[in-house]
Write a protein that holds these residues in place. Structure first.
Motif, short mmCIF file in Angstrom:
data_model
loop_
_atom_site.label_atom_id
_atom_site.label_comp_id
_atom_site.label_asym_id
_atom_site.label_seq_id
_atom_site.Cartn_x
_atom_site.Cartn_y
_atom_site.Cartn_z
N ASP A 47 -12.78 5.78 -10.77
CA ASP A 47 -11.62 4.93 -11.02
C ASP A 47 -12.05 3.47 -11.09
O ASP A 47 -12.85 3.01 -10.26
N GLY A 48 -11.53 2.74 -12.04
CA GLY A 48 -11.83 1.32 -12.20
C GLY A 48 -12.97 1.06 -13.16
O GLY A 48 -13.14 -0.07 -13.60
N ASP A 49 -13.78 2.07 -13.47
CA ASP A 49 -14.85 1.89 -14.45
C ASP A 49 -14.23 1.70 -15.83
O ASP A 49 -13.11 2.11 -16.08
N LYS A 50 -14.98 1.10 -16.72
CA LYS A 50 -14.51 0.88 -18.09
C LYS A 50 -15.39 1.65 -19.05
O LYS A 50 -16.56 1.91 -18.76
N LEU A 51 -14.83 1.99 -20.19
CA LEU A 51 -15.59 2.62 -21.26
C LEU A 51 -15.65 1.65 -22.42
O LEU A 51 -14.64 1.12 -22.85
#
Length: 83
Positions: free
Chosen positions: A31-35
């Protein structure tokens, strides 16, 4: 794994796609990571995981000492006048 093989599929719903659980685990996506999405010249879609926990404070576990500080007098805030 060849570029022709399919590791997993997911269905798009409401302009959102789910990332299969085994890929999230393998790539350590949380959660909170970006792609970060990029379309290559040949039409290949490349996705890079930008992990939120990586960066300047990724290894910072917080202050564990018992010394108190006075933020107003000891902080070197730029452009802030002390009261």
């Amino acid at each position: 794994m060849s570029s022709e093989s399919v590791d997993s599929e997911s269905k798009v719903s409401g302009n959102q796609a789910n990332i299969p659980a085994h890929i999230r685990r393998e790539m350590e996506i949380d959660d909170g990571d970006k792609l970060r999405w990029q379309i290559e010249d040949d039409g290949t879609l490349r996705v890079q995981v930008v992990q939120q926990r990586s960066g300047t404070f990724s290894d910072f576990d917080g202050y564990d000492g018992d010394q108190e500080t006075d933020v107003k007098s000891e902080h070197d805030a730029w452009g802030v006048d002390p009261e």
